[in-house]
Design an enzyme around this catalytic site. Structure first.
Site, PDB file in Angstrom:
ATOM      1  N   ASN A 159       0.840  -1.191   0.000  1.00 46.84           N
ATOM      2  CA  ASN A 159       0.000   0.000   0.000  1.00 46.84           C
ATOM      3  C   ASN A 159       0.882   1.251   0.000  1.00 46.84           C
ATOM      4  OD1 ASN A 159       0.541  -0.761   2.799  1.00 46.84           O
ATOM      5  ND2 ASN A 159      -0.957   0.750   3.456  1.00 46.84           N
TER       6      ASN A 159
ATOM      7  N   GLU B  46       0.258   5.272   0.657  1.00 47.82           N
ATOM      8  CA  GLU B  46      -0.660   6.339   1.048  1.00 47.82           C
ATOM      9  C   GLU B  46      -0.222   7.672   0.455  1.00 47.82           C
ATOM     10  OE1 GLU B  46      -2.027   4.353   5.281  1.00 47.82           O
ATOM     11  OE2 GLU B  46      -0.775   6.141   5.337  1.00 47.82           O
TER      12      GLU B  46
ATOM     13  N   CYS C 246      -3.884   0.685  -2.899  1.00 48.63           N
ATOM     14  CA  CYS C 246      -3.872  -0.527  -2.081  1.00 48.63           C
ATOM     15  C   CYS C 246      -2.783  -1.484  -2.562  1.00 48.63           C
ATOM     16  CB  CYS C 246      -5.224  -1.232  -2.178  1.00 48.63           C
ATOM     17  SG  CYS C 246      -6.599  -0.302  -1.495  1.00 48.63           S
TER      18      CYS C 246
ATOM     19  N   GLU D 265      -3.052  -4.642  -3.175  1.00 49.02           N
ATOM     20  CA  GLU D 265      -3.560  -5.493  -4.245  1.00 49.02           C
ATOM     21  C   GLU D 265      -3.459  -4.802  -5.599  1.00 49.02           C
ATOM     22  OE1 GLU D 265      -6.230  -6.276  -0.595  1.00 49.02           O
ATOM     23  OE2 GLU D 265      -5.064  -4.637  -1.428  1.00 49.02           O
TER      24      GLU D 265
ATOM     25  N   CYS E 209     -10.410  -4.597   0.153  1.00 49.73           N
ATOM     26  CA  CYS E 209     -11.521  -3.655   0.178  1.00 49.73           C
ATOM     27  C   CYS E 209     -12.434  -3.957  -1.018  1.00 49.73           C
ATOM     28  CB  CYS E 209     -11.003  -2.216   0.117  1.00 49.73           C
ATOM     29  SG  CYS E 209     -10.259  -1.748  -1.462  1.00 49.73           S
TER      30      CYS E 209
ATOM     31  N   CYS F  48     -10.803  -3.359  -4.404  1.00 46.68           N
ATOM     32  CA  CYS F  48      -9.791  -4.367  -4.750  1.00 46.68           C
ATOM     33  C   CYS F  48     -10.428  -5.715  -5.065  1.00 46.68           C
ATOM     34  CB  CYS F  48      -8.745  -4.491  -3.653  1.00 46.68           C
ATOM     35  SG  CYS F  48      -7.569  -3.115  -3.719  1.00 46.68           S
TER      36      CYS F  48
END
Length: 136
Positions: A43, A45, A54, A56, A87, A90
């Site tokens: 990930n 940010e 993310c 993934e 999420c 994803c």
């Protein structure tokens, strides 16, 4: 070394490089393709939330950049008491490249905690076949 161990190692290495200065919640993901290739992501940010990415999504991007197009299985690694499942966005990203029976393994630092098929995590999914059937 088995496939799960290879996925876990790749996800752990990616997670160690995650960029999570705001949440402090680092996640790593690793994909195995039918060819046996492994692609990992972490990930990332961003101060301008929700511009981050993310783990993934990073793993899928690496897979696509290498010319692969199918996910056989994916492992997501994060910490905490709750399972770190993909999420919703994803889950849809994985669906673009995986069949309903693709395995999604959810792990903590000590190993796999649960495994699901994509169909279990995203039932009645909207996938590429449906999108093509409805294209003008």
């Amino acid at each position: 070394m088995g496939e799960i161990e290879r996925l876990f190692g790749a996800a752990a290495a990616a997670r160690a490089n995650a960029y999570a200065p705001y949440s402090g919640f680092s996640v790593g993901a690793a994909i195995r393709t039918p060819s046996g290739a492994i692609f990992a992501g972490a990930n990332v940010e961003n101060a301008a939330y929700p511009v981050g990415a993310c783990a993934e999504a990073g793993a899928i991007s690496a897979m696509v950049a290498a010319g692969e197009r199918r996910i056989a299985e994916i492992l997501i690694l994060g910490e905490g008491e709750a399972l770190v499942t993909p999420c919703g966005a994803c889950r849809q990203r994985v669906r673009e490249f995986a069949s309903d029976d693709a395995m999604i393994h959810v792990a903590g630092p000590n190993g796999v905690r649960a495994s699901f098929t994509l169909a279990e995590l995203l039932p009645q999914a909207f996938g590429p076949g449906i999108a093509k059937a409805h294209a003008p």
